[in-house]
Each structure stands twice: as C-alpha cells, then as structure tokens.
Scaffold this motif. Structure first.
Motif, short mmCIF file in Angstrom:
data_model
loop_
_atom_site.label_atom_id
_atom_site.label_comp_id
_atom_site.label_asym_id
_atom_site.label_seq_id
_atom_site.Cartn_x
_atom_site.Cartn_y
_atom_site.Cartn_z
N UNK A 226 0.84 -1.20 0.00
CA UNK A 226 0.00 0.00 0.00
C UNK A 226 0.88 1.25 0.00
N UNK A 227 0.65 2.12 -0.97
CA UNK A 227 1.39 3.37 -1.04
C UNK A 227 2.82 3.24 -1.50
N UNK A 249 -3.08 3.72 -4.13
CA UNK A 249 -1.94 4.62 -4.03
C UNK A 249 -0.63 3.95 -4.45
N UNK A 250 -0.65 2.64 -4.63
CA UNK A 250 0.55 1.92 -5.07
C UNK A 250 0.87 2.29 -6.51
N UNK A 262 -7.12 -5.94 -5.10
CA UNK A 262 -6.61 -4.85 -4.27
C UNK A 262 -7.76 -3.89 -3.94
N UNK A 263 -7.79 -3.35 -2.73
CA UNK A 263 -8.86 -2.40 -2.39
C UNK A 263 -8.78 -1.14 -3.24
N UNK A 264 -9.89 -0.54 -3.48
CA UNK A 264 -9.94 0.66 -4.32
C UNK A 264 -9.71 1.93 -3.54
N UNK A 265 -9.44 1.79 -2.22
CA UNK A 265 -9.17 2.96 -1.41
C UNK A 265 -8.02 2.68 -0.47
N UNK A 266 -7.40 3.72 0.04
CA UNK A 266 -6.32 3.59 1.00
C UNK A 266 -6.87 3.65 2.41
#
Length: 267
Positions: A226-227, A249-250, A262-266
């Motif tokens: 993530x990120x 954010x990746x 993967x999730x669509x939000x952080x």
C-alpha cells in the motif's frame, strides 16, 4: 509488454496448469493434488468450476500462476490442438513438456523486458540472440523438448539479464537473495536496489521506495505494498503483484495492471 504472445490465453489451452503440476494443501491451495491428476474443480470443458471464487475457496495460488503463454503453446503448437483426455500416452508427454516450455517462456519474458531497457543497449544484441535461441527451442517436437534442461538455459541467460539490470539501475543496495520475510520495511528505501530472489513474503513495504529496483524472482506473496512506489521497477511480473497486497496509491511499473482484489481505497 512488447510480446502479447507471452500472455496466457486459457481459451486456447487444455487446462494444463490444472492437471500437470502437483498441489500441496497450504495457504495457496485448499487440497493436495498429485502431478498429472486433474484438479477436483476442473470441468469437462477444461474450465474451472470455481474460477470466480478461487480466493474465497482457498485457492489463491491458482490466481497468481502465470504460464507466460506456455499453455496455448503446448496445446496448439507442440501437440497441434490435440488434448490429453483421450490418449494416456499423449497426456504423459504433455505433462512432461508443459513445465519445460513454461520455464523457457518465462526466460523469454525476461529477455523481452530487458530488450525494452534503453540503458541495456550494449547487451541488446546478445539478449536478442538468446531470445531467438529460446524461441527456437520452444518450437521443438515433444521429444526434443523433453530433453531440454531449463536450468542450463537459465544459467546462460541470467548473466545477460544481470548485466542489463546493472546498466539500467543506479548504485542501489545489494539485497540479492535476502531473507526479508515478514520484515518491517515501511517506507524503506530500495530505490535502484537489487532484490533478485529476495524473500519478501508478508513483508511490510507500505510506502516503500522501490523505484528502479530489480525484482527478478523476488517472492512478494502477502507483501504489503500500500502506497509503495514501484514505478520503473525492473522485471516485475504481473504474478508478483497479484500475489501481493497493494491499494490505489501503489504506483506500478509501466505495463502492469492493478490486481482486481486490491482495495480501491487507501485505509
């Protein structure tokens, strides 16, 4: 990726990845399956009966497997569109050849990626020569393919790929083969690092700088991305990303797709 033929096309394959390899009950597979025996979820038409629920049903290993197009090569070219169900001898031959062709085509993928690196121009001719030789091998008969030593081919190709990597990276950290499984590496600086063959299973790489890093063979199963910034990362396969956990954010290397799970939000 420059060569779309190195993408798996399951519609042209006789589900070889669901039959040829062995599965061991683990976090990747819900069952034991011996080599050469069809998976219990395989349907008569060579489709998976739980394809849309593989992760939920305990088969994440299936979702991250990439044959680099070996399935359709063996099914449609090596065996001319003849399947394994109606001929035990052909089945044995197909299951022997499939992992060999898969290994060769994986090397073809890496060579194709290396040829896309402008800074690796000094070795482009050698890379192209090695790619042509591997392609010739993949087009051989079942009998010839059965004699190919993939490890020998890998030993020939790897020095060229390492040289292409060195020419294309800055002087980053040398973490080749490092055991970083489960390590806390949040916001770690791996820019231009060599992470070839590194064990990063379950590592916390949230917010890490992986720009330009060489990820050849790095095990990213369950790694937290993530990120993280993987823009410009070298030799990062789609399967590696599929096995990891990132978010919107990746930042991904050029030509790679954000995995659907993967999730669509952080958070």
């Amino acid at each position: 990726m420059a060569d779309p033929d190195l993408r798996a096309d399951c519609s042209r394959c006789f589900a070889l990845c669901c039959v040829a390899p062995a599965f061991a009950a683990s976090s990747d597979f819900a069952i034991d399956k011996p080599a050469g025996k069809p998976c219990l979820n395989l349907l008569p038409d060579h489709r998976c009966g739980i394809h849309s629920e593989l992760r939920q049903r305990g088969f994440p290993g299936c979702t991250v497997f990439d044959c680099f197009g070996a399935g359709q090569q063996v099914s449609q070219v090596t065996f001319g569109g003849q399947g394994w169900r109606d001929d035990p001898a052909r089945a044995r031959s197909m299951f022997t050849v499939f992992p060999i062709v898969r290994g060769l085509r994986e090397l073809l993928w890496y060579l194709t990626e290396a040829l896309e690196l402008p800074a690796a121009r000094p070795v482009h001719r050698e890379l192209a020569r090695a790619r042509d030789e591997l392609r010739r091998l993949t087009e051989g008969s079942p009998e010839k393919l059965a004699t190919v030593d993939v490890m020998e081919q890998r030993a020939t190709v790897n020095p060229l790929l390492q040289r292409a990597s060195e020419l294309s990276r800055g002087k980053g950290r040398d973490c080749r083969g490092a055991d970083l499984a489960g390590a806390s590496l949040r916001k770690a600086r791996f820019r231009d690092a060599s992470l070839r063959g590194a064990l990063l299973i379950g590592a916390d790489l949230r917010g890490a700088d992986l720009r330009g890093a060489d990820l050849t063979g790095a095990d990213l199963r369950g790694a937290e991305l993530a990120g993280a910034d993987l823009s410009g990362a070298l030799f990062c396969t789609q399967a590696q990303l599929d096995a990891a956990r990132g978010d919107r954010a990746t930042r991904l290397p050029k030509g790679r797709e954000r995995p659907a799970h993967w999730p669509s939000h952080t958070p």
